[in-house]
Design a protein around this motif. Structure first.
Motif, PDB file in Angstrom:
ATOM      1  N   PHE A 215      13.098  17.881   2.720  1.00 46.52           N
ATOM      2  CA  PHE A 215      13.775  16.585   2.687  1.00 46.52           C
ATOM      3  C   PHE A 215      12.954  15.689   1.766  1.00 46.52           C
ATOM      4  O   PHE A 215      11.867  15.234   2.116  1.00 46.52           O
ATOM      5  CB  PHE A 215      13.886  16.023   4.106  1.00 46.52           C
ATOM      6  CG  PHE A 215      14.405  17.055   5.079  1.00 46.52           C
ATOM      7  CD1 PHE A 215      15.761  17.277   5.213  1.00 46.52           C
ATOM      8  CD2 PHE A 215      13.518  17.848   5.806  1.00 46.52           C
ATOM      9  CE1 PHE A 215      16.232  18.267   6.066  1.00 46.52           C
ATOM     10  CE2 PHE A 215      13.983  18.833   6.663  1.00 46.52           C
ATOM     11  CZ  PHE A 215      15.345  19.040   6.792  1.00 46.52           C
ATOM     12  N   GLY A 216      13.469  15.510   0.561  1.00 49.41           N
ATOM     13  CA  GLY A 216      12.737  14.868  -0.518  1.00 49.41           C
ATOM     14  C   GLY A 216      12.871  15.741  -1.743  1.00 49.41           C
ATOM     15  O   GLY A 216      13.629  16.710  -1.757  1.00 49.41           O
ATOM     16  N   SER A 217      12.141  15.441  -2.800  1.00 48.75           N
ATOM     17  CA  SER A 217      12.244  16.235  -4.028  1.00 48.75           C
ATOM     18  C   SER A 217      11.210  17.357  -4.018  1.00 48.75           C
ATOM     19  O   SER A 217      10.063  17.155  -3.636  1.00 48.75           O
ATOM     20  CB  SER A 217      12.020  15.346  -5.260  1.00 48.75           C
ATOM     21  OG  SER A 217      10.697  14.860  -5.293  1.00 48.75           O
ATOM     22  N   LEU A 218      11.649  18.540  -4.429  1.00 45.99           N
ATOM     23  CA  LEU A 218      10.746  19.682  -4.496  1.00 45.99           C
ATOM     24  C   LEU A 218      11.218  20.590  -5.613  1.00 45.99           C
ATOM     25  O   LEU A 218      12.387  20.963  -5.677  1.00 45.99           O
ATOM     26  CB  LEU A 218      10.723  20.439  -3.172  1.00 45.99           C
ATOM     27  CG  LEU A 218       9.665  21.538  -3.025  1.00 45.99           C
ATOM     28  CD1 LEU A 218       8.260  20.950  -3.128  1.00 45.99           C
ATOM     29  CD2 LEU A 218       9.828  22.254  -1.683  1.00 45.99           C
ATOM     30  N   SER A 219      10.293  20.938  -6.516  1.00 47.44           N
ATOM     31  CA  SER A 219      10.624  21.769  -7.672  1.00 47.44           C
ATOM     32  C   SER A 219       9.565  22.845  -7.853  1.00 47.44           C
ATOM     33  O   SER A 219       8.448  22.740  -7.342  1.00 47.44           O
ATOM     34  CB  SER A 219      10.703  20.924  -8.952  1.00 47.44           C
ATOM     35  OG  SER A 219      11.657  19.898  -8.831  1.00 47.44           O
ATOM     36  N   SER A 220       9.933  23.876  -8.588  1.00 44.73           N
ATOM     37  CA  SER A 220       8.977  24.907  -8.974  1.00 44.73           C
ATOM     38  C   SER A 220       9.253  25.296 -10.414  1.00 44.73           C
ATOM     39  O   SER A 220      10.261  24.898 -11.002  1.00 44.73           O
ATOM     40  CB  SER A 220       9.082  26.134  -8.059  1.00 44.73           C
ATOM     41  OG  SER A 220      10.321  26.781  -8.243  1.00 44.73           O
ATOM     42  N   ILE A 221       8.364  26.081 -10.982  1.00 45.63           N
ATOM     43  CA  ILE A 221       8.538  26.540 -12.358  1.00 45.63           C
ATOM     44  C   ILE A 221       9.476  27.739 -12.367  1.00 45.63           C
ATOM     45  O   ILE A 221       9.269  28.716 -11.645  1.00 45.63           O
ATOM     46  CB  ILE A 221       7.192  26.926 -12.993  1.00 45.63           C
ATOM     47  CG1 ILE A 221       6.250  25.716 -13.023  1.00 45.63           C
ATOM     48  CG2 ILE A 221       7.407  27.469 -14.392  1.00 45.63           C
ATOM     49  CD1 ILE A 221       6.712  24.597 -13.910  1.00 45.63           C
ATOM     50  N   SER A 222      10.534  27.679 -13.177  1.00 47.44           N
ATOM     51  CA  SER A 222      11.484  28.783 -13.273  1.00 47.44           C
ATOM     52  C   SER A 222      10.912  29.873 -14.176  1.00 47.44           C
ATOM     53  O   SER A 222       9.849  29.719 -14.787  1.00 47.44           O
ATOM     54  CB  SER A 222      12.816  28.284 -13.841  1.00 47.44           C
ATOM     55  OG  SER A 222      12.654  27.875 -15.192  1.00 47.44           O
ATOM     56  N   HIS A 223      11.642  30.976 -14.301  1.00 43.13           N
ATOM     57  CA  HIS A 223      11.180  32.107 -15.109  1.00 43.13           C
ATOM     58  C   HIS A 223      11.040  31.740 -16.586  1.00 43.13           C
ATOM     59  O   HIS A 223      10.237  32.315 -17.316  1.00 43.13           O
ATOM     60  CB  HIS A 223      12.137  33.294 -14.952  1.00 43.13           C
ATOM     61  CG  HIS A 223      12.125  33.896 -13.578  1.00 43.13           C
ATOM     62  ND1 HIS A 223      11.007  34.471 -13.026  1.00 43.13           N
ATOM     63  CD2 HIS A 223      13.103  33.994 -12.636  1.00 43.13           C
ATOM     64  CE1 HIS A 223      11.279  34.912 -11.811  1.00 43.13           C
ATOM     65  NE2 HIS A 223      12.549  34.632 -11.547  1.00 43.13           N
ATOM     66  N   ASN A 224      11.841  30.763 -17.059  1.00 34.86           N
ATOM     67  CA  ASN A 224      11.741  30.388 -18.476  1.00 34.86           C
ATOM     68  C   ASN A 224      10.750  29.245 -18.713  1.00 34.86           C
ATOM     69  O   ASN A 224      10.672  28.705 -19.812  1.00 34.86           O
ATOM     70  CB  ASN A 224      13.124  30.011 -19.030  1.00 34.86           C
ATOM     71  CG  ASN A 224      13.763  28.856 -18.263  1.00 34.86           C
ATOM     72  OD1 ASN A 224      13.080  28.153 -17.527  1.00 34.86           O
ATOM     73  ND2 ASN A 224      15.061  28.668 -18.438  1.00 34.86           N
ATOM     74  N   GLY A 225      10.014  28.874 -17.673  1.00 36.91           N
ATOM     75  CA  GLY A 225       8.962  27.879 -17.830  1.00 36.91           C
ATOM     76  C   GLY A 225       9.380  26.446 -17.583  1.00 36.91           C
ATOM     77  O   GLY A 225       8.550  25.532 -17.688  1.00 36.91           O
ATOM     78  N   ASP A 226      10.644  26.210 -17.255  1.00 35.11           N
ATOM     79  CA  ASP A 226      11.111  24.854 -16.985  1.00 35.11           C
ATOM     80  C   ASP A 226      10.914  24.506 -15.506  1.00 35.11           C
ATOM     81  O   ASP A 226      10.826  25.385 -14.647  1.00 35.11           O
ATOM     82  CB  ASP A 226      12.604  24.719 -17.319  1.00 35.11           C
ATOM     83  CG  ASP A 226      12.876  24.930 -18.805  1.00 35.11           C
ATOM     84  OD1 ASP A 226      11.989  24.586 -19.618  1.00 35.11           O
ATOM     85  OD2 ASP A 226      13.960  25.448 -19.143  1.00 35.11           O
ATOM     86  N   LEU A 227      10.877  23.202 -15.230  1.00 36.14           N
ATOM     87  CA  LEU A 227      10.785  22.736 -13.860  1.00 36.14           C
ATOM     88  C   LEU A 227      12.173  22.828 -13.223  1.00 36.14           C
ATOM     89  O   LEU A 227      13.143  22.295 -13.757  1.00 36.14           O
ATOM     90  CB  LEU A 227      10.273  21.294 -13.830  1.00 36.14           C
ATOM     91  CG  LEU A 227       9.533  20.838 -12.571  1.00 36.14           C
ATOM     92  CD1 LEU A 227       8.335  21.750 -12.309  1.00 36.14           C
ATOM     93  CD2 LEU A 227       9.062  19.399 -12.731  1.00 36.14           C
ATOM     94  N   GLN A 228      12.260  23.518 -12.113  1.00 37.55           N
ATOM     95  CA  GLN A 228      13.543  23.809 -11.491  1.00 37.55           C
ATOM     96  C   GLN A 228      13.608  23.176 -10.099  1.00 37.55           C
ATOM     97  O   GLN A 228      12.840  23.543  -9.212  1.00 37.55           O
ATOM     98  CB  GLN A 228      13.697  25.329 -11.371  1.00 37.55           C
ATOM     99  CG  GLN A 228      14.848  25.797 -10.505  1.00 37.55           C
ATOM    100  CD  GLN A 228      14.875  27.301 -10.395  1.00 37.55           C
ATOM    101  OE1 GLN A 228      15.443  27.998 -11.224  1.00 37.55           O
ATOM    102  NE2 GLN A 228      14.251  27.841  -9.357  1.00 37.55           N
ATOM    103  N   PRO A 229      14.531  22.223  -9.879  1.00 37.01           N
ATOM    104  CA  PRO A 229      14.693  21.652  -8.535  1.00 37.01           C
ATOM    105  C   PRO A 229      15.103  22.746  -7.556  1.00 37.01           C
ATOM    106  O   PRO A 229      15.945  23.591  -7.865  1.00 37.01           O
ATOM    107  CB  PRO A 229      15.812  20.621  -8.718  1.00 37.01           C
ATOM    108  CG  PRO A 229      15.850  20.340 -10.182  1.00 37.01           C
ATOM    109  CD  PRO A 229      15.453  21.615 -10.859  1.00 37.01           C
ATOM    110  N   LEU A 230      14.509  22.739  -6.384  1.00 37.66           N
ATOM    111  CA  LEU A 230      14.808  23.759  -5.390  1.00 37.66           C
ATOM    112  C   LEU A 230      15.818  23.247  -4.372  1.00 37.66           C
ATOM    113  O   LEU A 230      15.684  22.125  -3.873  1.00 37.66           O
ATOM    114  CB  LEU A 230      13.532  24.172  -4.662  1.00 37.66           C
ATOM    115  CG  LEU A 230      12.528  24.981  -5.489  1.00 37.66           C
ATOM    116  CD1 LEU A 230      11.206  25.091  -4.753  1.00 37.66           C
ATOM    117  CD2 LEU A 230      13.081  26.363  -5.785  1.00 37.66           C
ATOM    118  N   PRO A 231      16.832  24.040  -4.071  1.00 39.12           N
ATOM    119  CA  PRO A 231      17.777  23.641  -3.028  1.00 39.12           C
ATOM    120  C   PRO A 231      17.107  23.730  -1.661  1.00 39.12           C
ATOM    121  O   PRO A 231      16.037  24.334  -1.521  1.00 39.12           O
ATOM    122  CB  PRO A 231      18.891  24.678  -3.157  1.00 39.12           C
ATOM    123  CG  PRO A 231      18.185  25.901  -3.657  1.00 39.12           C
ATOM    124  CD  PRO A 231      17.114  25.393  -4.580  1.00 39.12           C
ATOM    125  N   SER A 232      17.729  23.152  -0.672  1.00 41.23           N
ATOM    126  CA  SER A 232      17.254  23.288   0.701  1.00 41.23           C
ATOM    127  C   SER A 232      18.397  23.835   1.549  1.00 41.23           C
ATOM    128  O   SER A 232      19.501  23.275   1.519  1.00 41.23           O
ATOM    129  CB  SER A 232      16.804  21.937   1.248  1.00 41.23           C
ATOM    130  OG  SER A 232      16.370  22.048   2.588  1.00 41.23           O
TER     131      SER A 232
END
Length: 277
Positions: free
Chosen positions: A52-69
């Motif tokens: 609950f809030g913003s959370l992202s990780s690095i995707s396979h292509n190196g971009d920042l990817q927002p994570l669903p919940s």
């Protein structure tokens, strides 16, 4: 490994869920307006994460990817960086890796951070309302009831349960042949079922369990003698421990211990998972 000012609570599962779920947990922290990162270090569990809030990780292509919940974290072979800002609250379900896929009715695999489509996502809206109202226990009750309901619809493999208990009691130091004997199975049958259920071999999961034990010990006792610890936990020698530790954590035991000295343990030894940069 938690930042010292992060609020963390763990809750034991009911007896009916104890064969599949290690614990439920909640934590929260205000990271401030600037984007911050924290690192999740591998352990011997798989996690289902509601946030609950913003959370992202690095995707396979190196971009920042927002994570669903929610999303799922399978067993990790290396640390994973997450990015967030402002207030972040998390409800986690820590599962045994040989049960999580059957519990959710999903095919097993070795993907670390895994985005899946599943009916469990229907909980997000009601959980969010409870969390924003500060009713944490209410939110956890919803999650627990959901898993009780789906657990009743599946039949857990007693062989895997017995194998898992033996591995946990031995903290990952038991040879595969002895794990098979404890599960009343042949090595070949156990390995086949273990890979089908978790995506990993018995040896893979045992290695993570043993690493987790070392990691927790170093966090709580950073001045421990590494040679003695290696002997206690069944490593060939200190060099063997150091190689395995760096494989999973990306750093040496000595460097990890130095970082541990800078902070104080903020959680039980069972939860040493988040390290803030």
């Amino acid at each position: 490994m938690l930042p010292v000012d992060m609020h963390h609570q763990e809750f034991d599962p009911s007896e009916a869920l104890s064969d599949t779920i290690k614990c439920f947990w909640y934590n929260s922290r205000d990271f401030g307006e600037l984007q911050s990162s924290f690192e999740v270090v591998p352990d011997g569990y798989a996690e289902i994460i509601f946030h609950f809030g913003s959370l992202s990780s690095i995707s396979h292509n190196g971009d920042l990817q927002p994570l669903p919940s929610p999303f799922m974290m399978g067993l990790l072979n290396e640390p994973v960086l997450f990015y967030t800002k402002n207030r972040l609250e998390i409800i986690g379900i820590r599962c045994f890796p040989w049960t999580v896929f059957d519990l959710l009715g999903l095919p097993s695999g070795k993907i670390g951070v895994r985005i899946v489509k599943h009916s469990i996502a229907q909980l997000q809206s009601s959980l969010e309302k409870s969390i924003h109202a500060g009713r944490i226990e209410e939110a956890l009750a919803q999650v627990k009831q959901y898993f009780l309901n789906i657990h009743m619809q599946i039949k857990m493999d007693s062989m895997l349960f017995k194998a898992g208990v033996a591995m946990q009691v031995a903290n990952g130091t038991m040879p595969v042949s002895q794990v098979a004997a404890a599960a009343h199975a042949t090595v070949r049958t156990l390995e086949r079922k273990f890979k089908q259920s978790s995506g990993y071999s018995v040896k893979d999961v045992s290695g993570l369990m043993r690493f987790e034990r070392v990691r927790n010990h170093l966090w709580l006792h950073p001045d421990v003698n590494l040679a003695g610890l290696a002997h206690e936990l069944g490593y060939t020698d200190q060099s063997h421990l150091s190689r395995e530790f760096k494989r999973y954590s990306g750093t040496t035991p000595a460097a990890f211990a130095r970082k541990a000295k800078k902070g104080k343990p903020a959680a039980s030894p069972d939860f040493v998972a988040f390290i803030q940069d």
